[in-house]
Design an enzyme around this catalytic site. Structure first.
Site, PDB file in Angstrom:
ATOM      1  N   GLU A 148       1.103  -5.195  -2.256  1.00 16.15           N
ATOM      2  CA  GLU A 148       1.388  -4.272  -2.599  1.00 16.15           C
ATOM      3  C   GLU A 148       2.067  -3.326  -1.095  1.00 16.15           C
ATOM      4  OE1 GLU A 148       0.361  -1.898  -5.240  1.00 16.15           O
ATOM      5  OE2 GLU A 148       0.146  -3.429  -7.314  1.00 16.15           O
ATOM      6  N   GLU A 343      -1.353  -8.110 -11.382  1.00 18.09           N
ATOM      7  CA  GLU A 343      -2.140  -6.549 -11.667  1.00 18.09           C
ATOM      8  C   GLU A 343      -1.464  -6.394 -12.771  1.00 18.09           C
ATOM      9  OE1 GLU A 343      -3.001  -3.256  -9.122  1.00 18.09           O
ATOM     10  OE2 GLU A 343      -3.928  -4.732  -7.560  1.00 18.09           O
TER      11      GLU A 343
HETATM   12  C1  BG6 Z   1      -2.154  -1.168  -7.745  1.00 18.01           C
HETATM   13  C2  BG6 Z   1      -3.027  -1.248  -7.022  1.00 18.01           C
HETATM   14  O1  BG6 Z   1      -0.911   0.077  -7.173  1.00 18.01           O
HETATM   15  O2  BG6 Z   1      -2.047   0.121  -9.242  1.00 18.01           O
HETATM   16  C3  BG6 Z   1      -4.628  -0.591  -6.958  1.00 18.01           C
HETATM   17  O3  BG6 Z   1      -3.825  -2.420  -6.470  1.00 18.01           O
HETATM   18  C4  BG6 Z   1      -4.571   0.720  -7.464  1.00 18.01           C
HETATM   19  O4  BG6 Z   1      -5.515  -0.618  -5.675  1.00 18.01           O
HETATM   20  C5  BG6 Z   1      -3.977   0.950  -9.140  1.00 18.01           C
HETATM   21  O5  BG6 Z   1      -5.699   1.108  -8.581  1.00 18.01           O
HETATM   22  C6  BG6 Z   1      -3.795   2.054  -9.735  1.00 18.01           C
HETATM   23  O6  BG6 Z   1      -2.496   2.674  -8.596  1.00 18.01           O
HETATM   24  P1  BG6 Z   1      -2.732   4.317  -8.394  1.00 18.01           P
HETATM   25  O7  BG6 Z   1      -2.080   4.832  -8.075  1.00 18.01           O
HETATM   26  O8  BG6 Z   1      -2.610   5.142 -10.033  1.00 18.01           O
HETATM   27  O9  BG6 Z   1      -4.262   4.294  -8.153  1.00 18.01           O
END
Ligand code: BG6
Length: 438
Positions: A148, A343
């Protein structure tokens, strides 16, 4: 899972921009840091065993660059032994280790030299990749070079709750993004020459725009919008800025009219073209809603579903399962490559009662998103797989330890003991039944 979010054992690695950021007062909402996090560094055996019990076939984690390679480019023995042991443990438990090479924990000394805005970073990154190839090329079949850039560049360099927490110009955002693509091309080439059979990809995150009224006319415009270039630094969260060069071999139309692109040197685009990922990796969590106004222009509108039903424990994360259906479908239509959902996950407040966590909402979230994914598969779209984010509750970046995504609860207020949530068993059942269908 990612190194900074779970490993802890900060005393055994060189500092990264996330160590610096988390130790700066006011940056992390609950004042915690990733110094200990889930202490995965010391408890990985227990966590790998839980992953096996869950029934997943792949175990995704990331290497920490400052744990593996020092400022002079020397291999750090502790880091090397840790990742070797982890990989062995994953394999011993019958799973496939999937490694992300860069999940945001840039060594601090590199940020002091300009981070991703400086082309000099490529030399250091190349050394990091040499170490990886020398020690791990034979151990890993699937690599994800970057996770990302939408977060570590687009949020990190516009000071939106992400390390390094700086604000740069639109032009420098493009420069940094270009260097990330070049770094991917270096990794791709070296990994493939070290092990021609390995698969290499690059992870993009995006929030698909959906039509609130399921309007086919709006859908035509929304397809374009998913791949549009940002207007300025404020809405800088583009998908096509990375995916077009990687899969189509050129930057999106209109980029050159928007900005001075003299940072693209001779040979750069050829190098990127030659590093076309073997599949597309996408992280999708939610969507935005749009419809056509009286002039036929797209206008952001409220969701047609009730806020109560959609809301999670994070402002940005509303439960919108159709994001998966439309997001993946449109990517396939544009790039024509098989897609892996690397993810997707849900954040809810979880309460621990008598050693149990009844997280009905997370189970429901998973079921609804997987139903959308299943629709795509039945329609013949090449969906390669799905990873839930995340196995464990972890250090959730600027939200610290206060936000929980895990299928496994980690007692951050106590002794870091792990407890399987109800959603763990829901997901386990889904995995089991999909295995029996094969
Ligand atoms: C993704 C990332 O963007 O979302 C993760 O790859 C992250 O590392 C997950 O934990 C949740 O997002 P956020 O912004 O709430 O931490």
């Amino acid at each position: 899972m990612s190194s900074y979010q779970v490993e802890g054992a900060a005393y055994l690695r060189d500092p990264s921009i996330w160590d610096d950021y988390a130790h700066t007062e006011g940056r992390i909402h609950d004042g915690t840091t990733g110094d200990i996090a889930c202490d995965f560094y010391h408890r990985y055996k227990e966590d790998v065993a839980l992953a096996k019990e869950l029934g997943i076939s792949d175990f995704r984690f990331s290497f920490s660059w400052p744990r593996l390679v020092d400022k002079e480019g020397n291999v750090k023995e502790d880091g090397l032994l840790f990742y070797k042991a982890l990989i062995e443990e994953i394999r011993r438990n019958g799973m496939n280790p999937i490694v992300t090479i860069y999940h945001w924990d840039l060594p601090s000394y590199l940020q002091n030299r300009g981070g991703w805005i400086s082309r000099g970073i490529l030399k250091d990154f190349s050394r990091y990749i040499d170490v990886i190839c020398e020690h791990f090329a034979g151990d890993i079949d699937t690599w994800l070079t970057f996770n990302e850039p939408q977060c570590f560049i687009c949020l990190g360099y516009t000071d939106k709750n992400h390390a390094p927490g700086i604000k740069v110009s639109y032009h420098d955002l493009l420069v940094a993004s270009h260097h990330v693509l070049l770094a991917h091309s270096i990794a791709y080439k070296k990994l493939k020459s070290a092990n021609p059979l390995c698969q290499v990809s690059f992870v993009n995150a995006f929030t698909p725009p959906l039509s609130a009224k399921d309007d086919p006319l709006a859908e035509e415009k929304l397809k374009e919008k998913q791949f549009a270039l940002p207007r300025g630094t404020e809405d800088f969260y583009p998908l096509s800025l990375y995916a077009d060069p990687l899969f189509l071999g050129h930057y999106p139309e209109g980029l050159k009219e928007k900005d001075d692109c003299s940072f693209i040197l001779e040979g750069d685009m050829e190098a990127i073209k030659e590093a076309r990922p073997d599949f597309m990796a996408v992280n999708i969590y939610t969507a935005s809603y749009w419809d056509l106004d009286e002039e036929g222009e797209l206008k952001e509108v409220p969701s047609p579903y009730s806020p109560e039903e959609e809301k999670s424990d994070l402002m940005w994360l509303n439960k919108r399962p159709k994001s998966l259906y439309y997001g993946v479908k449109r990517c396939y239509e544009r790039y024509g490559v098989p897609i892996f959902v690397t993810e997707n996950g849900a954040c809810y407040k979880d309460g621990l009662t008598d050693g149990m966590i009844h997280d009905e909402k997370r189970s429901q979230f998973i079921i609804e998103y997987l139903t959308e994914l299943d629709k795509l598969v039945k329609e013949g779209y090449p969906v390669l797989g799905y990873y839930y984010w995340s196995l464990l509750d972890n250090f959730e970046w600027s939200d610290g330890l206060s936000k929980r995504f895990g299928l496994i609860y980690v007692d951050f207020d106590g002794d870091l003991k792990r407890y399987c949530k109800d959603s763990f068993f829901t997901f386990q059942k889904i995995i089991l039944s999909s295995k029996s269908e094969k």
